[in-house]
Write a protein that holds these residues in place. Structure first.
Motif, PDB file in Angstrom:
ATOM      1  N   GLN A  22       1.044  -0.949  -0.203  1.00  9.65           N
ATOM      2  CA  GLN A  22       0.008  -0.204  -0.323  1.00  9.65           C
ATOM      3  C   GLN A  22       0.992   1.799  -0.391  1.00  9.65           C
ATOM      4  O   GLN A  22       0.262   2.377  -0.426  1.00  9.65           O
ATOM      5  CB  GLN A  22      -1.029   0.012   1.287  1.00  9.65           C
ATOM      6  N   ARG A  35      -7.329   2.189   6.858  1.00 12.19           N
ATOM      7  CA  ARG A  35      -8.499   2.567   7.210  1.00 12.19           C
ATOM      8  C   ARG A  35      -9.454   2.471   6.051  1.00 12.19           C
ATOM      9  O   ARG A  35      -8.997   2.334   5.309  1.00 12.19           O
ATOM     10  CB  ARG A  35      -8.594   4.412   7.832  1.00 12.19           C
ATOM     11  N   LYS A  36     -10.557   2.508   6.418  1.00 12.98           N
ATOM     12  CA  LYS A  36     -11.508   0.935   5.980  1.00 12.98           C
ATOM     13  C   LYS A  36     -12.849   2.467   5.436  1.00 12.98           C
ATOM     14  O   LYS A  36     -12.940   3.675   5.811  1.00 12.98           O
ATOM     15  CB  LYS A  36     -12.360   0.521   6.457  1.00 12.98           C
ATOM     16  N   ALA A  37     -13.423   2.570   4.752  1.00 12.00           N
ATOM     17  CA  ALA A  37     -14.265   3.800   3.697  1.00 12.00           C
ATOM     18  C   ALA A  37     -15.444   4.320   5.276  1.00 12.00           C
ATOM     19  O   ALA A  37     -15.850   2.696   5.342  1.00 12.00           O
ATOM     20  CB  ALA A  37     -14.932   3.499   2.342  1.00 12.00           C
TER      21      ALA A  37
END
Length: 122
Positions: A22, A35-37
């Protein structure tokens, strides 16, 4: 030489292929989890599911209340048994004290008379 390179080439494990690279985090805090959406609707449940959950909760609470009531009734029964025992013991001692001063037949008559009064007053 190509056979030599094939022997020295690193073998990729399944862990390395499973996690895609990433890059660096923008804020520099690489130790935090990525983090996620934000999806506000993801936690919502359907009306049927909420109704079912409420019904299950109500059933659980009813069962708990029933169990607590049974336990309290058992406790009250034991307390009442102890009180009855103490009362009977006190009455027996009182009759023994009366028997020490009075005639036995008179004590028996008083016992019968008091039992009649108890039945009438109760």
């Amino acid at each position: 030489m190509s056979s030599e390179q094939a022997q020295n080439a690193p073998v990729k494990t399944q862990d390395e292929t499973a996690v895609p690279a990433q890059g660096m985090r923008r804020n520099g805090k690489q130790w935090h989890a990525p983090r996620k959406a934000f999806r506000p609707a993801s936690g919502l449940t359907s009306f049927a599911k909420r109704t079912q959950a409420r019904a299950e909760l109500a059933a659980t609470k009813a069962k708990e209340k029933e169990m607590k009531d049974e336990k309290e009734a058992e406790r009250q029964r034991r307390v009442q048994a102890i009180k009855d025992k103490r009362e009977a013991k006190a009455e027996k001692e009182r009759y023994e004290k009366m028997a020490a001063t009075m005639h036995k037949k008179r004590v028996e008559r008083l016992k019968r008379k008091e039992k009649r009064n108890k039945l009438i007053n109760s």
